[in-house]
Design a protein around this motif. Sequence first.
Motif, PDB file in Angstrom:
ATOM      1  N   GLY A   1       0.815  -1.204   0.000  1.00 17.29           N
ATOM      2  CA  GLY A   1       0.000   0.000   0.000  1.00 17.29           C
ATOM      3  C   GLY A   1       0.846   1.250   0.000  1.00 17.29           C
ATOM      4  N   GLU A   2       0.204   2.381   0.218  1.00 16.25           N
ATOM      5  CA  GLU A   2       0.857   3.675   0.259  1.00 16.25           C
ATOM      6  C   GLU A   2       0.839   4.202   1.683  1.00 16.25           C
ATOM      7  OE1 GLU A   2      -1.466   5.902  -2.488  1.00 16.25           O
ATOM      8  OE2 GLU A   2      -0.252   5.320  -4.214  1.00 16.25           O
ATOM      9  N   ALA A   3       2.009   4.532   2.212  1.00 15.60           N
ATOM     10  CA  ALA A   3       2.101   5.078   3.562  1.00 15.60           C
ATOM     11  C   ALA A   3       2.164   6.598   3.480  1.00 15.60           C
ATOM     12  CB  ALA A   3       3.340   4.538   4.270  1.00 15.60           C
ATOM     13  N   PRO A   4       1.209   7.308   4.097  1.00 11.20           N
ATOM     14  CA  PRO A   4       1.255   8.771   4.094  1.00 11.20           C
ATOM     15  C   PRO A   4       2.262   9.262   5.137  1.00 11.20           C
ATOM     16  CG  PRO A   4      -0.676   7.999   5.291  1.00 11.20           C
ATOM     17  CD  PRO A   4       0.023   6.769   4.785  1.00 11.20           C
ATOM     18  N   VAL A   5       3.511   9.443   4.711  1.00  9.97           N
ATOM     19  CA  VAL A   5       4.578   9.808   5.645  1.00  9.97           C
ATOM     20  C   VAL A   5       5.412  10.950   5.070  1.00  9.97           C
ATOM     21  CG1 VAL A   5       4.724   7.484   6.629  1.00  9.97           C
ATOM     22  CG2 VAL A   5       6.178   8.074   4.703  1.00  9.97           C
ATOM     23  N   ASN A   6       5.916  11.784   5.955  1.00 13.69           N
ATOM     24  CA  ASN A   6       6.880  12.822   5.576  1.00 13.69           C
ATOM     25  C   ASN A   6       6.361  13.723   4.460  1.00 13.69           C
ATOM     26  OD1 ASN A   6       9.305  14.012   6.204  1.00 13.69           O
ATOM     27  ND2 ASN A   6      10.591  12.592   5.064  1.00 13.69           N
ATOM     28  N   GLY A   7       5.032  13.921   4.430  1.00 13.23           N
ATOM     29  CA  GLY A   7       4.427  14.808   3.454  1.00 13.23           C
ATOM     30  C   GLY A   7       4.214  14.210   2.081  1.00 13.23           C
ATOM     31  N   ILE A   8       4.479  12.904   1.911  1.00 12.16           N
ATOM     32  CA  ILE A   8       4.312  12.235   0.621  1.00 12.16           C
ATOM     33  C   ILE A   8       3.662  10.880   0.853  1.00 12.16           C
ATOM     34  CG2 ILE A   8       6.290  13.398  -0.431  1.00 12.16           C
ATOM     35  CD1 ILE A   8       7.907  10.809   0.070  1.00 12.16           C
ATOM     36  N   LYS A   9       3.505  10.103  -0.210  1.00 14.44           N
ATOM     37  CA  LYS A   9       3.002   8.741  -0.096  1.00 14.44           C
ATOM     38  C   LYS A   9       4.082   7.779  -0.590  1.00 14.44           C
ATOM     39  CE  LYS A   9      -1.895   9.915  -0.636  1.00 14.44           C
ATOM     40  NZ  LYS A   9      -3.126   9.710  -1.457  1.00 14.44           N
ATOM     41  N   ILE A  10       4.533   6.911   0.316  1.00 16.05           N
ATOM     42  CA  ILE A  10       5.565   5.927  -0.011  1.00 16.05           C
ATOM     43  C   ILE A  10       4.896   4.580  -0.270  1.00 16.05           C
ATOM     44  CG2 ILE A  10       7.468   4.546   0.922  1.00 16.05           C
ATOM     45  CD1 ILE A  10       8.444   7.219   0.138  1.00 16.05           C
ATOM     46  N   TRP A  11       5.034   4.100  -1.520  1.00 12.54           N
ATOM     47  CA  TRP A  11       4.531   2.761  -1.823  1.00 12.54           C
ATOM     48  C   TRP A  11       5.489   1.735  -1.252  1.00 12.54           C
ATOM     49  CZ3 TRP A  11       6.252  -1.699  -3.930  1.00 12.54           C
ATOM     50  CH2 TRP A  11       5.282  -2.688  -4.202  1.00 12.54           C
ATOM     51  N   HIS A  12       4.919   0.661  -0.667  1.00 11.69           N
ATOM     52  CA  HIS A  12       5.740  -0.371  -0.041  1.00 11.69           C
ATOM     53  C   HIS A  12       4.994  -1.697  -0.099  1.00 11.69           C
ATOM     54  CE1 HIS A  12       2.951   1.037   3.020  1.00 11.69           C
ATOM     55  NE2 HIS A  12       3.110  -0.131   3.635  1.00 11.69           N
ATOM     56  N   ALA A  13       5.735  -2.771   0.096  1.00 12.19           N
ATOM     57  CA  ALA A  13       5.148  -4.110   0.168  1.00 12.19           C
ATOM     58  C   ALA A  13       5.915  -4.904   1.212  1.00 12.19           C
ATOM     59  CB  ALA A  13       5.197  -4.806  -1.183  1.00 12.19           C
ATOM     60  N   VAL A  14       5.206  -5.814   1.874  1.00 13.07           N
ATOM     61  CA  VAL A  14       5.780  -6.597   2.971  1.00 13.07           C
ATOM     62  C   VAL A  14       5.570  -8.079   2.686  1.00 13.07           C
ATOM     63  CG1 VAL A  14       5.763  -7.016   5.468  1.00 13.07           C
ATOM     64  CG2 VAL A  14       5.236  -4.723   4.582  1.00 13.07           C
ATOM     65  N   TYR A  15       6.625  -8.867   2.896  1.00 15.54           N
ATOM     66  CA  TYR A  15       6.617 -10.303   2.624  1.00 15.54           C
ATOM     67  C   TYR A  15       7.204 -11.049   3.816  1.00 15.54           C
ATOM     68  CZ  TYR A  15       6.556  -8.466  -2.185  1.00 15.54           C
ATOM     69  OH  TYR A  15       6.268  -7.781  -3.329  1.00 15.54           O
ATOM     70  N   GLY A  16       6.665 -12.229   4.112  1.00 13.38           N
ATOM     71  CA  GLY A  16       7.258 -13.116   5.098  1.00 13.38           C
ATOM     72  C   GLY A  16       7.157 -12.600   6.518  1.00 13.38           C
ATOM     73  N   SER A  17       7.930 -13.235   7.402  1.00  7.00           N
ATOM     74  CA  SER A  17       7.936 -12.858   8.812  1.00  7.00           C
ATOM     75  C   SER A  17       9.317 -13.135   9.385  1.00  7.00           C
ATOM     76  CB  SER A  17       6.871 -13.636   9.587  1.00  7.00           C
ATOM     77  OG  SER A  17       7.118 -15.032   9.519  1.00  7.00           O
ATOM     78  N   GLY A  18       9.579 -12.517  10.516  1.00  4.35           N
ATOM     79  CA  GLY A  18      10.874 -12.682  11.156  1.00  4.35           C
ATOM     80  C   GLY A  18      11.577 -11.347  11.287  1.00  4.35           C
ATOM     81  N   GLU A  19      12.907 -11.378  11.379  1.00 10.12           N
ATOM     82  CA  GLU A  19      13.684 -10.149  11.497  1.00 10.12           C
ATOM     83  C   GLU A  19      13.440  -9.275  10.266  1.00 10.12           C
ATOM     84  OE1 GLU A  19      18.322  -8.607  12.084  1.00 10.12           O
ATOM     85  OE2 GLU A  19      17.906 -10.724  11.656  1.00 10.12           O
ATOM     86  N   PRO A  20      13.154  -7.969  10.447  1.00  7.89           N
ATOM     87  CA  PRO A  20      12.877  -7.111   9.300  1.00  7.89           C
ATOM     88  C   PRO A  20      14.128  -6.842   8.454  1.00  7.89           C
ATOM     89  CG  PRO A  20      11.970  -6.180  11.319  1.00  7.89           C
ATOM     90  CD  PRO A  20      12.886  -7.289  11.722  1.00  7.89           C
ATOM     91  N   VAL A  21      13.976  -6.978   7.144  1.00  8.26           N
ATOM     92  CA  VAL A  21      15.018  -6.649   6.174  1.00  8.26           C
ATOM     93  C   VAL A  21      14.402  -5.672   5.185  1.00  8.26           C
ATOM     94  CG1 VAL A  21      16.548  -7.516   4.371  1.00  8.26           C
ATOM     95  CG2 VAL A  21      16.132  -8.896   6.423  1.00  8.26           C
ATOM     96  N   LEU A  22      14.889  -4.445   5.196  1.00 10.06           N
ATOM     97  CA  LEU A  22      14.347  -3.385   4.354  1.00 10.06           C
ATOM     98  C   LEU A  22      15.266  -3.200   3.149  1.00 10.06           C
ATOM     99  CD1 LEU A  22      12.297  -1.118   3.859  1.00 10.06           C
ATOM    100  CD2 LEU A  22      13.552   0.278   5.506  1.00 10.06           C
ATOM    101  N   MET A  23      14.715  -3.344   1.935  1.00  5.47           N
ATOM    102  CA  MET A  23      15.505  -3.332   0.716  1.00  5.47           C
ATOM    103  C   MET A  23      15.262  -2.028  -0.043  1.00  5.47           C
ATOM    104  SD  MET A  23      15.043  -7.357  -0.346  1.00  5.47           S
ATOM    105  CE  MET A  23      16.636  -7.447  -1.197  1.00  5.47           C
ATOM    106  N   LEU A  24      16.357  -1.314  -0.343  1.00  4.53           N
ATOM    107  CA  LEU A  24      16.289   0.007  -0.953  1.00  4.53           C
ATOM    108  C   LEU A  24      16.929  -0.042  -2.339  1.00  4.53           C
ATOM    109  CD1 LEU A  24      17.416   2.116   2.158  1.00  4.53           C
ATOM    110  CD2 LEU A  24      15.083   1.483   1.478  1.00  4.53           C
ATOM    111  N   HIS A  25      16.154   0.304  -3.361  1.00  2.00           N
ATOM    112  CA  HIS A  25      16.599   0.184  -4.750  1.00  2.00           C
ATOM    113  C   HIS A  25      17.504   1.342  -5.155  1.00  2.00           C
ATOM    114  CE1 HIS A  25      13.930   3.408  -6.059  1.00  2.00           C
ATOM    115  NE2 HIS A  25      12.978   2.866  -5.312  1.00  2.00           N
TER     116      HIS A  25
END
Length: 275
Positions: free
Chosen positions: A36-60
């Motif tokens: 979905g789109e997170a309304p943060v920091n004055g904009i909308k950040i599209w994101h997706a979440v998969y799996g479970s466990g320790e969070p791993v955030l991937m930045l392109h």
Amino acid sequence: MYSLIAGVASLGTAMAEPRWEMLPETPELPAAGREGEAPVNGIKIWHAVYGSGEPVLMLHGGLGNSNYWGNQISTLAGSYQVIVMDSRGHGRSTRDDRPYSYDLMATDVVALMDFLKLPKAVIVGWSDGAIIGLKLAIDHPERVSRVFAFAANSKPSGLHNLNDSVLFKTYVDRTREEYEKLSPTPRGYDDFHEEMKQMWNAQPDLAEEALGNIHVPVWVVDGDHEEVVRREDTLFLSDSIPGSGLLIQPEVSHFSLLQDPEQFTDHILHFLGRE
């Protein structure tokens, strides 16, 4: 400094052209558990979440989008909670009138983590995403457990002249098509690209002193045929970050995650398992 150099791949594999000179197709993202789109920091950040466990955030990387991680997500999500996000103004995310900067994009990451209620995450970054990961380790170390930084540069002079890279031009042409398909402002690519070039001409500024204050585990990673980042700048990063690992991946370039996705994923998994 901890140093790890990947072994040379088996000789004798017949290829029409070296894979480091190829730009394989951008993969599709797997079906997400939630997106979905997170309304943060004055904009909308599209994101997706998969799996479970320790969070791993991937930045392109710059000009790209989260789809570029499509070859890595399914394997990583078998053991970790994997989050991908489109950087501001990239892919499906919006932007405001503030100029692009690595500092600003790092605050977007923190804001998304707050939105998702993630106190801390591993950062896996490619190119601009790797720079953002290092900025987070410097400015928000309490939110970062470790950083896998592939193809980052410390300063503008750490880049080769991108006008000389046929492969990078192919990438730019591809990202134009992807932008037109994904962006809420599909006709804005030329302005977007020009503003990104202005950022690249002036940033980042990862000074030795700041890098020396990083105390989370970091691997500085690049391809042995890297055509965007100068090797001396990669070595500067690894030499400046205390206790960092250095990994040079064989037979790949700036687009390693596409050129040899299995190798790239294996290296992430090895990094995540490091004590």
